[in-house]
Scaffold this motif. Sequence first.
Motif, PDB file in Angstrom:
ATOM      1  N   TRP A 102       0.875  -0.770  -0.401  1.00 54.56           N
ATOM      2  CA  TRP A 102       0.109  -0.471   0.059  1.00 54.56           C
ATOM      3  C   TRP A 102       1.012   1.168   0.048  1.00 54.56           C
ATOM      4  CZ3 TRP A 102      -0.282   3.965   3.353  1.00 54.56           C
ATOM      5  CH2 TRP A 102      -1.683   4.624   3.260  1.00 54.56           C
ATOM      6  N   ARG A 103       1.988   1.450   0.583  1.00 54.80           N
ATOM      7  CA  ARG A 103       3.081   2.719   0.738  1.00 54.80           C
ATOM      8  C   ARG A 103       3.643   2.509  -0.515  1.00 54.80           C
ATOM      9  NH1 ARG A 103       2.383   5.171   5.496  1.00 54.80           N
ATOM     10  NH2 ARG A 103       2.746   4.385   7.310  1.00 54.80           N
ATOM     11  N   ILE A 104       4.077   1.910  -0.992  1.00 54.15           N
ATOM     12  CA  ILE A 104       4.670   1.520  -2.232  1.00 54.15           C
ATOM     13  C   ILE A 104       4.172   1.654  -3.276  1.00 54.15           C
ATOM     14  CG2 ILE A 104       5.730   0.430  -3.334  1.00 54.15           C
ATOM     15  CD1 ILE A 104       7.459  -0.889  -1.507  1.00 54.15           C
ATOM     16  N   ASP A 105       3.185   1.554  -3.365  1.00 51.44           N
ATOM     17  CA  ASP A 105       2.101   2.173  -3.893  1.00 51.44           C
ATOM     18  C   ASP A 105       1.196   3.843  -4.226  1.00 51.44           C
ATOM     19  OD1 ASP A 105      -0.410   1.681  -6.218  1.00 51.44           O
ATOM     20  OD2 ASP A 105      -1.736   2.003  -4.510  1.00 51.44           O
ATOM     21  N   GLY A 106       1.676   3.974  -3.274  1.00 52.90           N
ATOM     22  CA  GLY A 106       0.916   5.547  -3.232  1.00 52.90           C
ATOM     23  C   GLY A 106       2.814   6.409  -3.034  1.00 52.90           C
ATOM     24  N   PHE A 107       3.353   5.686  -3.063  1.00 53.89           N
ATOM     25  CA  PHE A 107       4.853   6.397  -3.748  1.00 53.89           C
ATOM     26  C   PHE A 107       5.193   6.525  -4.579  1.00 53.89           C
ATOM     27  CE2 PHE A 107       9.020   5.202  -4.831  1.00 53.89           C
ATOM     28  CZ  PHE A 107      10.106   6.916  -4.587  1.00 53.89           C
ATOM     29  N   VAL A 108       4.330   5.165  -5.575  1.00 59.31           N
ATOM     30  CA  VAL A 108       5.021   5.017  -7.010  1.00 59.31           C
ATOM     31  C   VAL A 108       3.940   6.208  -7.650  1.00 59.31           C
ATOM     32  CG1 VAL A 108       4.400   3.676  -8.853  1.00 59.31           C
ATOM     33  CG2 VAL A 108       5.346   2.379  -6.937  1.00 59.31           C
ATOM     34  N   ALA A 109       3.292   6.409  -7.297  1.00 60.34           N
ATOM     35  CA  ALA A 109       1.641   7.852  -7.376  1.00 60.34           C
ATOM     36  C   ALA A 109       1.985   8.650  -7.752  1.00 60.34           C
ATOM     37  CB  ALA A 109       0.601   7.372  -7.320  1.00 60.34           C
ATOM     38  N   ALA A 110       3.140   9.526  -6.671  1.00 61.80           N
ATOM     39  CA  ALA A 110       4.183  10.571  -6.111  1.00 61.80           C
ATOM     40  C   ALA A 110       4.637  10.351  -7.644  1.00 61.80           C
ATOM     41  CB  ALA A 110       4.678  10.770  -4.923  1.00 61.80           C
TER      42      ALA A 110
END
Length: 117
Positions: A102-110
Amino acid sequence: MNAAALELPGLDRIRARFVELLDDRRTLIAQHALAAWDAETSEDINGNLEAAKALLHQIAGTAGTVGYPQLGSAAQQCEAEIIAHLEGDYADLAVCPGEIIWRIDGFVAACEEVVAL
């Protein structure tokens, strides 16, 4: 970062190189996260998380300096989440925590937002 730091000679070139590398690094981080999620052994899970952590560490150390402090903070949070897992009680189990994904998904989106600028 203050305004004077953003105007240092050569910083534009360094920032452009960071964004250029970010495009490839976000892809590699996402690939490692997905490989960890799909892996069947703790060695494969943890190895992929270690690889993602190393890339996140590089980004966390540089992003704020080149004018992307929020991205650096997001990378640092992902790295901390991975470290907590790798040093935690469940690192020897063949489980990749969903919180990391979940955190990595948010990071990739950023990252996508920065690369698209």
